[in-house]
Design an enzyme around this catalytic site. Structure first.
Site, PDB file in Angstrom:
ATOM      1  N   GLY A  35       0.677  -1.124  -0.069  1.00  8.69           N
ATOM      2  CA  GLY A  35       0.028   0.161  -0.047  1.00  8.69           C
ATOM      3  C   GLY A  35       0.842   1.287  -0.103  1.00  8.69           C
ATOM      4  N   GLY A  52       2.545   2.314  -2.595  1.00 12.06           N
ATOM      5  CA  GLY A  52       2.719   2.901  -3.913  1.00 12.06           C
ATOM      6  C   GLY A  52       4.135   2.478  -4.693  1.00 12.06           C
ATOM      7  CG  LEU A  53       7.271   1.774  -2.730  1.00  8.73           C
ATOM      8  CD1 LEU A  53       8.272   1.322  -1.582  1.00  8.73           C
ATOM      9  CD2 LEU A  53       7.928   2.406  -3.681  1.00  8.73           C
ATOM     10  CB  SER A  54       4.689  -2.211  -7.819  1.00  9.32           C
ATOM     11  OG  SER A  54       3.938  -1.311  -8.459  1.00  9.32           O
ATOM     12  CD  GLU A  80      -2.920  -5.621  -9.290  1.00 13.33           C
ATOM     13  OE1 GLU A  80      -1.805  -5.912  -9.286  1.00 13.33           O
ATOM     14  OE2 GLU A  80      -3.048  -4.507  -8.828  1.00 13.33           O
ATOM     15  CG  ASP A 137       1.823  -1.058 -10.690  1.00 14.00           C
ATOM     16  OD1 ASP A 137       2.108   0.045 -11.070  1.00 14.00           O
ATOM     17  OD2 ASP A 137       0.768  -1.237  -9.952  1.00 14.00           O
TER      18      ASP A 137
HETATM   19  C1  GLA Z   1      -1.161   2.238  -9.513  1.00 14.41           C
HETATM   20  C2  GLA Z   1      -1.849   1.197 -10.590  1.00 14.41           C
HETATM   21  C3  GLA Z   1      -0.999   1.538 -12.159  1.00 14.41           C
HETATM   22  C4  GLA Z   1      -0.961   3.124 -12.330  1.00 14.41           C
HETATM   23  C5  GLA Z   1      -0.740   4.115 -11.177  1.00 14.41           C
HETATM   24  C6  GLA Z   1      -0.945   5.436 -11.504  1.00 14.41           C
HETATM   25  O1  GLA Z   1       0.152   1.976  -9.095  1.00 14.41           O
HETATM   26  O2  GLA Z   1      -1.422   0.025 -10.395  1.00 14.41           O
HETATM   27  O3  GLA Z   1      -1.715   0.744 -13.060  1.00 14.41           O
HETATM   28  O4  GLA Z   1      -2.564   3.436 -12.818  1.00 14.41           O
HETATM   29  O5  GLA Z   1      -1.378   3.537  -9.949  1.00 14.41           O
HETATM   30  O6  GLA Z   1      -0.038   5.493 -12.530  1.00 14.41           O
END
Ligand code: GLA
Length: 428
Positions: free
Chosen positions: A151, A153-155, A189, A201
């Site tokens: 959560g 934002g680092l995938s 996903e 991502d």
């Molecule tokens: C998340 C989503 C991505 C992208 C970003 C915003 O990370 O998983 O697909 O849309 O937000 O750029």
């Protein structure tokens, strides 16, 4: 506090030895990613410029033997010792409408991602000439360790998806095509977990090249590695705040973009090229106008940052990053007070070329392009400034771009105490 990139590989292998009493045959590392620029453009057929970073998730695993009691089971333990993910083979079926119980799976956390990827990889094993001979009935068992906070934002989820995809591909003897694996992970996903995210991502995690950012054109999924000058470090400032893409306003932003495109008579906002039509304000409501303006200007910013990196013009790349942040804050409205405070702290810190929030938004991390020689003074100043503004402690990770999901040697990550007889290495 500054975090060194810790050794998830060693922890995954140690957990495997402890759980299963032998060394794993294979070890996969799968990186997290930050996006330098090009936010929310992926699902608008636009341009992005992500970087895979050395904060990663590792999966140690061994294929099951036909004689094993659980020969047709995939079982994955996390280092946190919570309930393992268990998927019985043949793989479950993944359908575009999403199977019943999806909401429950979204709640289930990381195990839902494992199931979804097994289902997606299973569907590929059952189709396509290139996968002839793939056998999705063989199980595998493994252990995970991750340095990627969920959560933030680092995938972390894409890193997990691609690691599981790789383990399935190895066990089922499927060809490893990173772009195809990214597409399958993305299907999992969207259709299994129920997060309507774009493909950014997974592509960044699967296909990145060390030392380079990755320019992605989502219209045709073409990618171009763009060298990040050696003098630069990508600083990730974790604000300590978290969000959830399934429940956040992410889906709402997506719908607003689709509505704006429909009202402007184009299939996607990318079709507007580099400017809004002169009468856009008459055809869109004020919210749609702001969303569309962000996407159109953001695509231009990606091209500008690519050009600036190629000529090592870091001052210009940094200025464009700051513009991108303002656009996400004012037009796309996915910022938040902590993200804003962290960017402000970066801007005035020594050696900073530019900074912006990264990822889906609302919470998580900001990134800054910084001069490698100023890494320590930058870190100190940012943490001090962020604390003064918010009362919170941030964490700074200093990163250089790394390559995408890959197998790495088991041997050098074995715990020292492991008996020699268990040392079996599975490298490519
Ligand atoms: C998340 C989503 C991505 C992208 C970003 C915003 O990370 O998983 O697909 O849309 O937000 O750029």
């Amino acid at each position: 506090m500054t975090a060194e990139a810790p050794d998830a590989a060693r922890r995954a292998v140690a957990a495997f030895v402890e759980t299963f009493g032998a060394a794993p045959r294979y070890l996969v590392r799968s990186p997290g990613r930050v996006n330098l620029i090009g936010e929310h453009t992926d699902y608008n057929d636009g341009l992005c410029l992500p970087v895979a970073v050395g904060l990663e998730l590792c999966l140690a695993f061994s294929p099951a033997e036909p004689t094993d009691e659980a020969a047709a089971l995939i079982e994955v333990f996390s280092e946190d010792r919570d309930a393992p993910a268990r998927v019985h083979l043949p793989p479950p079926v993944l359908s575009a409408s999403g199977p019943p119980g999806r909401a429950a799976r979204a709640q289930a956390g990381w195990t839902g991602y494992v199931e979804g990827v097994v289902a997606a990889m299973g569907s590929a094993a059952g189709a396509g000439a290139s996968q002839a001979g793939a056998d999705a009935s063989r199980g595998w068992f493994g252990t995970l360790a991750s340095d990627l906070p969920a959560g933030a934002g680092l995938s972390s989820s894409a890193a997990l998806e691609l690691a599981v995809a790789r383990a399935c591909a190895v066990t089922w003897r499927q060809d490893w095509d990173p772009v195809e694996a990214a597409r399958l992970a993305h299907r999992a996903e969207n259709h299994w977990v129920g997060a309507a995210t774009g493909l950014l991502d997974q592509l960044a995690c699967a296909t990145s090249t060390a030392g380079h950012a990755l320019r992605i054109d989502f219209r045709d999924l073409t990618t171009l590695p763009v060298a990040v000058p050696d003098s630069v470090v990508v600083a990730i400032v974790d604000t300590g705040t978290r969000r959830d893409l399934v429940t956040s306003a992410y889906g709402q932003r997506r719908a607003e973009c689709e509505r704006a495109a429909a009202r402007l008579g184009v299939d996607s906002l990318r079709d507007l090229a580099d400017r809004l039509p002169a009468d856009a304000a008459d055809r869109l409501d004020p919210v749609e106008l702001r969303r569309a303006r962000h996407i159109v200007t953001e695509n231009t910013r990606v091209q500008e940052v690519v050009a600036a990196l190629l000529r090592s013009d870091l001052a210009h790349a940094g200025a464009v990053l700051l513009d991108g942040h303002r656009s996400l804050r004012d037009d796309f409205e996915v910022c938040g007070p902590e993200l804003d405070a962290a960017v402000a702290a970066c801007r005035t810190a020594p050696g900073c070329h530019g900074a912006r929030m990264t990822g889906g938004g609302f919470a998580g991390c900001v990134i800054a392009l910084i001069d490698a020689r100023s890494a320590d003074t930058f870190t100190e100043a940012v943490l001090r400034g962020y604390r003064a503004a918010t009362g919170r402690d941030g964490v700074v990770h200093l990163c250089r771009p790394v390559g995408g999901t890959s197998l790495i040697p088991v041997q050098e990550h074995l715990p020292r105490t492991t008996n020699d007889s268990t040392k079996e290495s599975g490298q490519e």
